[in-house]
Scaffold this motif. Structure first.
Motif, short mmCIF file in Angstrom:
data_model
loop_
_atom_site.label_atom_id
_atom_site.label_comp_id
_atom_site.label_asym_id
_atom_site.label_seq_id
_atom_site.Cartn_x
_atom_site.Cartn_y
_atom_site.Cartn_z
N GLN A 1 -13.42 -21.38 16.16
CA GLN A 1 -14.47 -20.49 16.51
C GLN A 1 -14.12 -18.96 16.18
O GLN A 1 -12.99 -18.73 16.56
N GLU B 1 -21.62 -26.82 7.20
CA GLU B 1 -22.37 -27.39 8.34
C GLU B 1 -22.03 -26.79 9.81
O GLU B 1 -22.43 -26.82 10.93
N SER B 2 -20.42 -26.55 9.69
CA SER B 2 -20.02 -25.78 10.92
C SER B 2 -20.44 -24.47 11.39
O SER B 2 -20.05 -24.01 12.39
N VAL C 1 -21.78 -21.47 12.81
CA VAL C 1 -23.05 -21.02 13.69
C VAL C 1 -22.99 -19.54 13.80
O VAL C 1 -21.95 -19.00 13.91
N ARG D 1 -24.89 -16.67 16.27
CA ARG D 1 -25.59 -16.35 17.49
C ARG D 1 -25.99 -14.86 17.33
O ARG D 1 -24.73 -14.11 17.68
N PHE E 1 -28.92 -19.35 5.81
CA PHE E 1 -28.93 -19.69 7.39
C PHE E 1 -30.22 -19.89 7.72
O PHE E 1 -31.07 -19.02 7.43
N VAL F 1 -32.13 -22.31 14.43
CA VAL F 1 -32.28 -23.71 14.72
C VAL F 1 -32.73 -23.53 16.04
O VAL F 1 -33.23 -25.05 16.54
N GLU G 1 -29.94 -18.96 17.57
CA GLU G 1 -28.93 -19.54 16.92
C GLU G 1 -29.22 -19.92 15.50
O GLU G 1 -30.21 -20.61 15.13
N ARG H 1 -28.00 -21.83 11.79
CA ARG H 1 -26.82 -22.50 11.17
C ARG H 1 -27.17 -22.71 9.49
O ARG H 1 -28.50 -22.30 9.25
#
Length: 94
Positions: free
Chosen positions: A2, A39-40, A42, A44, A61, A64, A74, A76
């Motif tokens: 992360q 795809e990983s 994210v 926020r 992005f 979602v 959020e 993605r």
């Protein structure tokens, strides 16, 4: 893994696409050199931060979900995004 990013938003530097350039370099490096799948990723972002939402949307992005308790969206990478981010494109700033 992360990673948390914070882009300075000083008024004198807004609208110069510096955050866009930094994010493109970061995303391309992560994908191409570290093998991280798109795809990983994210993001926020505070629901009221329309500039940041637009920044991430410009890079493929999409929102979602909305987390109302934290007043965040959020985002993605959209499934249909096939292009890769250009690696090594550095713009000089004066």
């Amino acid at each position: 893994m992360q990673c948390t990013l914070h882009f300075p938003a000083e008024p004198a530097y807004r609208g110069q696409r510096r955050a866009h350039a930094a994010l493109v370099l970061l995303l391309s490096y992560a994908c191409e050199k570290l093998g991280i799948r798109k795809e990983s990723f994210v993001a926020r972002i505070g629901s009221a931060n329309m500039r940041s939402i637009a920044l991430f949307a410009s890079l493929g992005f999409e929102v979602v979900r909305t987390v109302s308790v934290f007043e965040q969206v959020e985002m993605r990478v959209a499934e249909c995004v096939a292009q890769s981010w250009p690696a090594g494109h550095v713009r000089e700033y004066s």
